[in-house]
Design an enzyme around this catalytic site. Structure first.
Site, mmCIF file in Angstrom:
data_model
loop_
_atom_site.group_PDB
_atom_site.id
_atom_site.type_symbol
_atom_site.label_atom_id
_atom_site.label_comp_id
_atom_site.label_asym_id
_atom_site.label_seq_id
_atom_site.Cartn_x
_atom_site.Cartn_y
_atom_site.Cartn_z
ATOM 1 N N THR A 178 46.844 -2.093 15.321
ATOM 2 C CA THR A 178 47.447 -2.327 13.991
ATOM 3 C C THR A 178 47.889 -3.602 13.771
ATOM 4 O O THR A 178 48.281 -4.467 14.144
ATOM 5 C CB THR A 178 48.595 -1.298 14.108
ATOM 6 O OG1 THR A 178 48.060 0.200 14.127
ATOM 7 C CG2 THR A 178 49.407 -1.213 12.933
ATOM 8 N N ARG A 206 44.875 13.359 12.353
ATOM 9 C CA ARG A 206 45.932 12.745 12.989
ATOM 10 C C ARG A 206 46.474 11.576 12.211
ATOM 11 O O ARG A 206 45.762 10.721 11.821
ATOM 12 C CB ARG A 206 45.535 12.265 14.608
ATOM 13 C CG ARG A 206 46.599 11.815 15.283
ATOM 14 C CD ARG A 206 46.667 10.267 15.229
ATOM 15 N NE ARG A 206 47.683 9.815 16.166
ATOM 16 C CZ ARG A 206 47.926 8.320 15.943
ATOM 17 N NH1 ARG A 206 47.370 7.545 15.015
ATOM 18 N NH2 ARG A 206 48.773 7.790 16.650
ATOM 19 N N ILE A 207 47.634 11.515 12.174
ATOM 20 C CA ILE A 207 48.347 10.432 11.448
ATOM 21 C C ILE A 207 49.521 9.823 12.264
ATOM 22 O O ILE A 207 50.111 10.643 12.827
ATOM 23 C CB ILE A 207 49.087 10.849 9.934
ATOM 24 C CG1 ILE A 207 48.023 11.257 9.198
ATOM 25 C CG2 ILE A 207 49.719 9.597 9.351
ATOM 26 C CD1 ILE A 207 48.322 11.874 7.801
ATOM 27 N N GLY A 208 49.340 8.551 12.397
ATOM 28 C CA GLY A 208 50.552 7.820 13.325
ATOM 29 C C GLY A 208 51.693 7.396 12.635
ATOM 30 O O GLY A 208 51.995 8.077 11.500
ATOM 31 N N ASP A 209 52.631 6.535 12.978
ATOM 32 C CA ASP A 209 53.828 6.140 12.552
ATOM 33 C C ASP A 209 53.576 4.921 11.440
ATOM 34 O O ASP A 209 54.452 4.942 10.532
ATOM 35 C CB ASP A 209 54.553 5.274 13.405
ATOM 36 C CG ASP A 209 53.672 4.006 14.305
ATOM 37 O OD1 ASP A 209 52.663 4.087 14.694
ATOM 38 O OD2 ASP A 209 54.430 3.153 14.425
ATOM 39 N N GLY A 230 51.967 0.468 18.216
ATOM 40 C CA GLY A 230 51.944 1.202 19.636
ATOM 41 C C GLY A 230 51.267 2.757 19.197
ATOM 42 O O GLY A 230 51.054 2.688 18.193
ATOM 43 N N MET A 231 51.478 3.450 20.320
ATOM 44 C CA MET A 231 51.118 4.714 20.246
ATOM 45 C C MET A 231 52.166 5.505 19.095
ATOM 46 O O MET A 231 53.298 5.795 19.462
ATOM 47 C CB MET A 231 51.354 5.502 21.391
ATOM 48 C CG MET A 231 50.430 6.609 21.627
ATOM 49 S SD MET A 231 48.583 6.311 21.580
ATOM 50 C CE MET A 231 48.277 7.941 21.659
ATOM 51 N N GLY A 232 51.443 5.833 17.904
ATOM 52 C CA GLY A 232 52.324 6.087 17.060
ATOM 53 C C GLY A 232 53.337 7.525 16.970
ATOM 54 O O GLY A 232 54.337 7.460 16.618
HETATM 55 N N1 ASP Z 1 50.846 2.588 15.426
HETATM 56 C C1 ASP Z 1 49.368 3.011 15.383
HETATM 57 C C2 ASP Z 1 49.026 4.821 15.358
HETATM 58 O O1 ASP Z 1 49.751 5.283 16.139
HETATM 59 C C3 ASP Z 1 48.318 2.624 16.096
HETATM 60 C C4 ASP Z 1 48.853 1.105 16.733
HETATM 61 O O2 ASP Z 1 49.651 0.430 16.398
HETATM 62 O O3 ASP Z 1 47.593 0.402 16.801
HETATM 63 O O4 ASP Z 1 48.508 4.971 14.409
#
Ligand code: ASP
Length: 313
Positions: A178, A206-209, A230-232
Site C-alpha cells: 500500500t 474484501r476491503i482493508g483499512d 499492513g494486514m488491514g
Molecule cells: N492495508 C492494506 C489492506 O489491508 C494492505 C497494505 O497495507 O498493503 O488492504
C-alpha cells in the site's frame, strides 16, 4: 519567516529482506520514493495545501508498477484489480474514500473528488465509478493494471490457498505494498492519503483499512496526520490511525510515543504486522513499524531528504 512544512510517504511495510532484493529493483524503488516525496514537497514549498501535496505524492506511486496501488495493484481471486483509497483534510475534518474500483487509474484522486464534490464520504464499486465518469474520469481497462509479477504472485497464492503472501519469489512478496502520504503545509494544515490494491487473492469484496477513516487514514489539525500499511484486518480492529490521534489528543502523548505504543503494543498483541507514517502539528515526522521493512521517504522541516527501506536503517 515562513511557517514550517514537511511531508512523509510510505510504499508499504512487511517482510522485506536484503538478501532477496536485487540492486536494480532497489534503485528503482528508491527513485520512485524520492520522486513521490519531491512531488509533494514541491507543492508545499510553493505554498500549496497539504491535501494537494499528499494526493500528488500518492499519485506518483500509483503510477509505478513497484507498489500495490494503481498500476501495480495486486490481483483478486478473480484475477482483476479492486482498489481502495482515502484522503482526509485536517483543516475541516473533511474526508473522501472509495473502495473496490476497477477502472480508475488514480484512485487517490477519486477519493479526493468524493471529498470535494459529493455530499458523501465513502463510495463503493460501480457507484464510485459512476461518480468518477460523471466527473470526467477516463475508463481505464483492467489490462493497464495487469502485470506479470502480480499474476505470478496470485498463482502462487492460489496454489497455497492463502491471502497473505508466503512465498518469497519476489523480494517484497510478503510485503503489503500500500502507499500513503502525510503532510503539514505552510498554513498549518495537516492531511493524509492512502491508496491500495488490498491483498493478493482477496475474495468476496474484501476491503482493508486503507479507505477507512480512523483505521488506515486520519488527519486532524493541531494534532496529527497518519497513513497506515499492513494486514488491514488488524488495523481495522485496533482503529490504528484514530488511536494514534486519540492518544495524542487526550493523553497528550508525543507523536513517537503514540505511534510506537500502538504498532509495537496493541497491534502486535493481536498478531498485526505493519507500520505507519505520522506527522504532528509542528511538522515532526515519525515512522513506526513492527515488520522488517517499510518503503518510506520524508523531507523534514529543515528540508532534509531521507529515503529508506529496512527497519534497522
Ligand atoms: N492495508 C492494506 C489492506 O489491508 C494492505 C497494505 O497495507 O498493503 O488492504
Amino acid at each position: 519567516m515562513s511557517q514550517p512544512f514537511s511531508i512523509a510517504i510510505h510504499g508499504g511495510a512487511g517482510t522485506i529482506l536484503r538478501e532477496n532484493m536485487s540492486e536494480d529493483l532497489k534503485q528503482s524503488i528508491l527513485a520512485d520514493l524520492e520522486k513521490s516525496v519531491q512531488a509533494g514537497h514541491h507543492i508545499l514549498a510553493n505554498g500549496g495545501t497539504a491535501v494537494d501535496a499528499v494526493v500528488a505524492a500518492v499519485k506518483v506511486m500509483e503510477d509505478s508498477p513497484n507498489f500495490n496501488a494503481g498500476h501495480g495493484a495486486v490481483l483478486t481471486h478473480k484475477e482483476m484489480v479492486e482498489m481502495d483509497a482515502s484522503v482526509m483534510d485536517g483543516s475541516n475534518s473533511n474526508a473522501g474514500a472509495i473502495a473496490g474500483v476497477r477502472h480508475i487509474k488514480n484512485p487517490v484522486e477519486l477519493a479526493r473528488d468524493v471529498m470535494l464534490h459529493s455530499d458523501h464520504v465513502f463510495l463503493m464499486g460501480e457507484g464510485a465509478e459512476e461518480f468518477a465518469f460523471q466527473h470526467d474520469y477516463a475508463f481505464t481497462e483492467q489490462d493497464y493494471f495487469f502485470t506479470d509479477r502480480r499474476y505470478e504472485q496470485l498463482l502462487a497464492m492460489k496454489k497455497q490457498g492463502h491471502v497473505a503472501l508466503s512465498e518469497a519469489k519476489y523480494p517484497d512478496d510478503r510485503k503489503h505494498g500500500t502507499v500513503g502520504a502525510v503532510a503539514l503545509d505552510q498554513h498549518g494544515n495537516l492531511a493524509a492519503a492512502t491508496s491500495t490494491g488490498g491483498i493478493t487473492n482477496k475474495k468476496f469484496g474484501r476491503i482493508g483499512d486503507s479507505p477507512i477513516i480512523g483505521a488506515g487514514t486520519v488527519a486532524e489539525n493541531n494534532n496529527v496526520a497518519v497513513s497506515c500499511t499492513g494486514m488491514g484486518e488488524f488495523f481495522i480492529r485496533k482503529m490504528v490511525a484514530g488511536d494514534v490521534a486519540a492518544r495524542m489528543k487526550y493523553l497528550k502523548e508525543d507523536v513517537a510515543t503514540a505511534c510506537e505504543t500502538i504498532i509495537q503494543g496493541d497491534l502486535k498483541t493481536i498478531g498485526g504486522e505493519g507500520g505507519l507514517i505520522a506527522i504532528d502539528a509542528q511538522g515532526k515526522i515519525h515512522f513506526a513499524m513492527n515488520s522488517s521493512g517499510m518503503y518510506r521517504a520524508a523531507i523534514d522541516c529543515d528540508g532534509q531528504l531521507s529515503v529508506k527501506i529496512y527497519s534497522d536503517e
